[in-house]
Design an enzyme around this catalytic site. Structure first.
Site, PDB file in Angstrom:
ATOM      1  N   ASN A   9      -1.186   2.257   0.580  1.00 31.00           N
ATOM      2  CA  ASN A   9      -1.534   1.626   1.854  1.00 31.00           C
ATOM      3  C   ASN A   9      -0.330   1.776   2.784  1.00 31.00           C
ATOM      4  O   ASN A   9       0.677   1.110   2.592  1.00 31.00           O
ATOM      5  CB  ASN A   9      -1.853   0.151   1.578  1.00 31.00           C
ATOM      6  N   TRP A  10      -0.466   2.654   3.761  1.00 29.58           N
ATOM      7  CA  TRP A  10       0.673   2.888   4.674  1.00 29.58           C
ATOM      8  C   TRP A  10       0.820   1.792   5.711  1.00 29.58           C
ATOM      9  O   TRP A  10       1.790   1.759   6.443  1.00 29.58           O
ATOM     10  CB  TRP A  10       0.502   4.252   5.378  1.00 29.58           C
ATOM     11  N   LYS A  11      -0.176   0.904   5.799  1.00 31.21           N
ATOM     12  CA  LYS A  11      -0.148  -0.173   6.798  1.00 31.21           C
ATOM     13  C   LYS A  11       0.098   0.432   8.186  1.00 31.21           C
ATOM     14  O   LYS A  11      -0.372   1.531   8.456  1.00 31.21           O
ATOM     15  CB  LYS A  11       0.889  -1.230   6.412  1.00 31.21           C
ATOM     16  N   HIS A  93      -7.507  -7.307   2.976  1.00 25.81           N
ATOM     17  CA  HIS A  93      -6.080  -7.357   2.628  1.00 25.81           C
ATOM     18  C   HIS A  93      -5.509  -8.676   3.152  1.00 25.81           C
ATOM     19  O   HIS A  93      -5.922  -9.152   4.209  1.00 25.81           O
ATOM     20  CB  HIS A  93      -5.354  -6.163   3.256  1.00 25.81           C
ATOM     21  N   GLU A  95      -2.903  -9.389   4.657  1.00 26.66           N
ATOM     22  CA  GLU A  95      -2.342  -9.323   6.017  1.00 26.66           C
ATOM     23  C   GLU A  95      -3.465  -9.439   7.053  1.00 26.66           C
ATOM     24  O   GLU A  95      -3.283 -10.029   8.110  1.00 26.66           O
ATOM     25  CB  GLU A  95      -1.533  -8.028   6.188  1.00 26.66           C
ATOM     26  N   GLU A 163      -3.878  -8.883  -5.457  1.00 25.88           N
ATOM     27  CA  GLU A 163      -2.580  -8.807  -4.793  1.00 25.88           C
ATOM     28  C   GLU A 163      -2.077 -10.214  -4.477  1.00 25.88           C
ATOM     29  O   GLU A 163      -2.478 -10.804  -3.465  1.00 25.88           O
ATOM     30  CB  GLU A 163      -2.699  -8.031  -3.474  1.00 25.88           C
ATOM     31  N   GLY A 169       5.423  -6.884  -0.535  1.00 24.93           N
ATOM     32  CA  GLY A 169       6.580  -6.551   0.293  1.00 24.93           C
ATOM     33  C   GLY A 169       7.812  -7.394   0.019  1.00 24.93           C
ATOM     34  O   GLY A 169       8.763  -7.391   0.793  1.00 24.93           O
ATOM     35  N   SER A 209       4.485  -5.137  -4.587  1.00 29.09           N
ATOM     36  CA  SER A 209       5.808  -4.651  -5.019  1.00 29.09           C
ATOM     37  C   SER A 209       5.762  -3.724  -6.240  1.00 29.09           C
ATOM     38  O   SER A 209       6.676  -3.754  -7.077  1.00 29.09           O
ATOM     39  CB  SER A 209       6.762  -5.829  -5.271  1.00 29.09           C
ATOM     40  N   GLY A 230       2.039  -0.487  -1.376  1.00 27.90           N
ATOM     41  CA  GLY A 230       2.390  -0.458   0.036  1.00 27.90           C
ATOM     42  C   GLY A 230       3.642   0.363   0.272  1.00 27.90           C
ATOM     43  O   GLY A 230       3.593   1.591   0.351  1.00 27.90           O
ATOM     44  N   GLY A 231       4.782  -0.309   0.335  1.00 23.18           N
ATOM     45  CA  GLY A 231       6.049   0.335   0.687  1.00 23.18           C
ATOM     46  C   GLY A 231       6.349   1.617  -0.081  1.00 23.18           C
ATOM     47  O   GLY A 231       6.774   2.625   0.512  1.00 23.18           O
TER      48      GLY A 231
HETATM   49  P1  PGA Z   1       3.858  -3.588  -1.302  1.00 23.17           P
HETATM   50  O1  PGA Z   1       2.443  -3.832  -0.581  1.00 23.17           O
HETATM   51  O2  PGA Z   1       3.642  -2.557  -2.372  1.00 23.17           O
HETATM   52  O3  PGA Z   1       4.751  -3.106  -0.183  1.00 23.17           O
HETATM   53  O4  PGA Z   1       4.279  -4.905  -1.858  1.00 23.17           O
HETATM   54  C1  PGA Z   1       1.260  -3.874  -1.337  1.00 23.17           C
HETATM   55  C2  PGA Z   1       0.080  -4.061  -0.441  1.00 23.17           C
HETATM   56  O5  PGA Z   1       0.174  -4.776   0.561  1.00 23.17           O
HETATM   57  O6  PGA Z   1      -0.992  -3.480  -0.706  1.00 23.17           O
END
Ligand code: PGA
Length: 250
Positions: A9-11, A93, A95, A163, A169, A209, A230-231
């Site tokens: 997920n590049w957000k 998600h 967020e 998640e 993050g 993470s 994500g990251g």
């Molecule tokens: P992260 O994000 O790997 O940066 O913790 C995961 C996600 O939000 O899907």
């Protein structure tokens, strides 16, 4: 056997220059056994799917509208995302639940529309730190699962991502026991609602993470069918080892 899946997920990260990194990833994953999905920002979906054509990497979106079309300025429909080259969409998600007040009901409506458009819906659930510390984790994730999954969910239409909000993050990761507890609880809820055969075909991803340094132990947990990353999905050098770790766990 459920096909393992690692989704990135590049957000809200990436412009055209990130496509070079995606090309590197497609090359690194050319003999991957697991399914690999990258969800870039919507502006890159069309170009990303061209970069990944004839590769193992599929392209997905990060959200869609619940309606099929209409007067919704700035939004994108599932059909548009599919038309641009997406094969899946992340929905609910944390967020989006936090930034856009998305409810389980809305997530379920989005999932229904996404599935009808031919997309796989990757539906996210997860507790906050306050909820975990209050001992409410299982109640929270079960309620989200119940409210967010459409009644016709199946292994080909739906993927569930657990998640924990506090792990996203932050570099904080639940213990393998905590991941195992939630995943087995989610599986049991799926069995209760959809019956064993359907429930056993729905993949359960862990997200929060995930890095190359912790992927191996997370993938060894029962009922973990892969990860939502994500990251560590932004750089091929970080993401490819996670794909390899999942391949090795299969
Ligand atoms: P992260 O994000 O790997 O940066 O913790 C995961 C996600 O939000 O899907």
């Amino acid at each position: 056997m459920r096909q393992k899946l690692v989704a990135g997920n590049w957000k809200m990260n990436g412009t055209a220059s990130a496509l070079t990194e995606l090309g590197n990833l497609a090359y690194s994953c050319k003999s991957a056994k697991s399914e690999v999905l990258i969800c870039p920002p919507s502006t890159l979906i069309y170009r990303a799917s061209n970069v990944c054509v004839d590769s193992k990497v599929e392209i997905g979106a990060q959200d869609c509208h619940s309606a099929t079309y209409g007067a919704h300025t700035g939004d994108l429909s599932a059909e548009m995302l599919h038309d641009a080259g997406a094969t899946a969409v992340i929905l609910g998600h944390s967020e989006r639940r936090a930034d856009h007040a998305e409810t389980d009901k809305l997530v379920r409506a989005k999932a229904t529309t996404a599935i009808a458009a031919g997309l796989t819906a990757i539906i996210c659930v997860g507790e906050t730190l306050v909820e975990r510390e209050a001992g409410r984790t299982m109640d929270v994730v079960r309620a989200q699962l119940e409210g967010s999954l459409p009644d016709d969910s199946s292994g080909s239409k739906v993927v569930v991502a657990y998640e924990p909000v506090w792990a996203i993050g932050t570099g904080k990761v639940p213990t393998v026991e905590q991941i195992a507890e939630v995943h087995s609880g989610l599986r049991a809820s799926l069995v209760k609602r959809f019956g064993g055969e359907t429930a056993k075909a729905i993949r359960l991803l862990y997200g929060g993470s995930v890095k190359s340094s912790n992927a191996k132990e997370i993938f060894a947990v029962a009922e973990v069918d892969g990860a939502l990353v994500g990251g560590a999905s932004l750089k091929a050098a970080d993401f490819a080892p996670i794909v390899s770790a999942l391949d090795a766990s299969a």
